[in-house]
Design an enzyme around this catalytic site. Structure first.
Site, PDB file in Angstrom:
ATOM      1  N   ASP A   1      -0.181  -0.241  -4.599  1.00 16.31           N
ATOM      2  CA  ASP A   1      -1.629   0.040  -4.796  1.00 16.31           C
ATOM      3  C   ASP A   1      -1.773   1.362  -4.011  1.00 16.31           C
ATOM      4  OD1 ASP A   1      -4.124   0.275  -4.896  1.00 16.31           O
ATOM      5  OD2 ASP A   1      -4.853  -1.674  -3.892  1.00 16.31           O
TER       6      ASP A   1
ATOM      7  N   LYS B   1       0.929  -1.407  -0.058  1.00 15.29           N
ATOM      8  CA  LYS B   1       0.071  -0.166   0.130  1.00 15.29           C
ATOM      9  C   LYS B   1       0.919   1.173   0.062  1.00 15.29           C
ATOM     10  CE  LYS B   1      -4.272  -1.622   0.394  1.00 15.29           C
ATOM     11  NZ  LYS B   1      -5.187  -1.646  -0.716  1.00 15.29           N
TER      12      LYS B   1
ATOM     13  N   ASP C   1      -8.382  -0.721 -10.635  1.00 14.24           N
ATOM     14  CA  ASP C   1      -9.327  -1.530  -9.627  1.00 14.24           C
ATOM     15  C   ASP C   1     -10.674  -0.598  -8.977  1.00 14.24           C
ATOM     16  OD1 ASP C   1      -9.983  -2.929  -7.359  1.00 14.24           O
ATOM     17  OD2 ASP C   1      -8.297  -2.640  -6.043  1.00 14.24           O
TER      18      ASP C   1
ATOM     19  N   GLU D   1      -1.452  -0.274  -8.964  1.00 21.23           N
ATOM     20  CA  GLU D   1      -2.920  -0.398  -9.059  1.00 21.23           C
ATOM     21  C   GLU D   1      -3.500   1.023  -8.492  1.00 21.23           C
ATOM     22  OE1 GLU D   1      -3.665  -4.354  -7.087  1.00 21.23           O
ATOM     23  OE2 GLU D   1      -5.150  -3.332  -6.010  1.00 21.23           O
TER      24      GLU D   1
ATOM     25  N   LYS E   1     -13.593  -8.302  -9.154  1.00 18.45           N
ATOM     26  CA  LYS E   1     -14.260  -8.752  -8.145  1.00 18.45           C
ATOM     27  C   LYS E   1     -15.507  -9.644  -8.618  1.00 18.45           C
ATOM     28  CE  LYS E   1     -12.423  -5.617  -5.160  1.00 18.45           C
ATOM     29  NZ  LYS E   1     -11.890  -4.430  -5.978  1.00 18.45           N
TER      30      LYS E   1
HETATM   31 MG   LIG Z   1      -6.351  -2.110  -5.044  1.00 17.03          MG
END
Ligand SMILES: [Mg+2]
Length: 338
Positions: free
Chosen positions: A139, A109, A193, A165, A217
């Site tokens: 991300d 992250k 994403d 991301e 997802k």
């Molecule tokens: Mg993500």
């Protein structure tokens, strides 16, 4: 096409549970979810509380696919998953990585509010030092603006990155960042994403040239078969991720990862470990960097132990009633009207 199961049939098998988390996620320490059992197995219906009924109907379609239709045939039975390093100080990286066994792919992250680029650089360098051969992705969860993203990815890419991301929040922004990185000769692939939430989004991302790959997802896209179709139409490589599901929802994510024609990247399906407890005695967690494809059966004892309080149960059953009506009206290509 099979008929949509009746509301009565769904209510008969519905369990509402509230599961404690190990870490705060979306500001919560308890994740509520509704589980259903159909002839093909368990399905999970867990749209976040603020989602409206129309959006939630895709999540219900996904749950009903798992329980009442079954999944497309798998092409593989071990799904590689990534480890995750939250926005911790660099010196805590070894301790975070020690929680995992073998790590071939890791997501870090970055762009955390209140931190600086130097913190991200130090964290990414610490991971590279600990894992010289792992695939490293970062991300940003849309946390940068265009200029910040170009600067940050220029600096971070001195460590070889698998991809970045959602560096910026919007599809147009992603396209801009991607063009500027290419112009600057910065070799970082971009993944969309948060920009992929509804079924029309993957095509928009592809048409705008906004990403090199998409994170998908199952639940928000309306099920495994639907998601397969959407990924196929977008024509971009896909990383399958979860929506903070129990093992029942992860099972559907694994089904998608197993059925995709190619799976070039480790998936974000190692999230059951964020829960302090799951609803099955055989949680779908990674072993040696991958999850073995297998069915999930909810355990009656755990369903009872984590049963949601009465008023929350009523809230979810009410939601199920409303969303079932929406699904009966709209359809999502899975069932005919009943
Ligand atoms: Mg993500």
């Amino acid at each position: 096409m099979p008929a949509l199961p009746s509301l009565e049939e769904l209510l008969d098998s519905a369990h509402v549970v509230s599961l404690p988390m190990r870490v705060k996620f979306r500001g919560i320490m308890e994740r509520e979810t509704l589980l259903l059992r159909g002839p093909f197995g368990w399905g999970e219906f867990c749209p976040f509380p603020e989602y409206d009924d129309d959006e939630s109907s895709r999540w219900l379609a996904a749950a009903l696919e798992a329980g009442w239709l079954g999944f497309p045939a798998p092409l593989r039975d071990r799904i590689p998953v990534n480890a995750t390093v939250p926005a911790v100080p660099a010196e805590r990286v070894p301790e975070v990585l020690a929680r995992y066994g073998r790590v071939d792919a890791v997501k870090i992250k970055v762009a955390e509010r209140g931190q600086e680029l130097a913190d991200d650089v130090a964290r990414v360098n610490a991971v590279r030092e600990a894992l010289p051969d792992a695939a490293i992705r970062v991300d940003a969860n849309g946390g940068w603006d265009t200029d910040q993203a170009v600067e940050a990815l220029g600096k971070l890419s001195t460590v070889e990155l698998e991809y970045a991301e959602q560096p910026v929040p919007t599809i147009d922004g992603l396209a801009k960042v991607r063009r500027r990185l290419a112009a600057a000769g910065t070799p970082v692939l971009i993944a969309a994403d948060e920009s992929v939430r509804k079924e029309e989004d993957p095509l928009r991302v592809a048409r705008a040239g906004a990403a090199d790959l998409i994170v998908v997802k199952v639940a928000p896209l309306g099920g495994v078969a639907r998601a397969l179709d959407i990924v196929n139409q977008a024509g971009l490589p896909a990383v399958v991720s979860s929506a903070l599901d129990t093992s029942v929802g992860i099972r559907a994510g694994l089904a998608l990862a197993a059925a995709l024609p190619s799976l070039p990247y480790a998936c974000g399906l190692g999230t059951v470990s964020l829960f302090a407890s799951d609803i099955t005695l055989d949680p779908l967690v990674a072993d040696d960097g991958a999850i073995q494809l297998r069915d999930t059966v909810a355990d009656p004892g755990l369903l009872e132990q984590y049963a949601a309080p009465g008023e929350r149960r009523d809230w979810w059953l009410d939601r199920l009633r409303r969303v079932h009506t929406v699904l009966a009206r709209n359809q999502h290509g899975l069932f005919t009207g009943s």
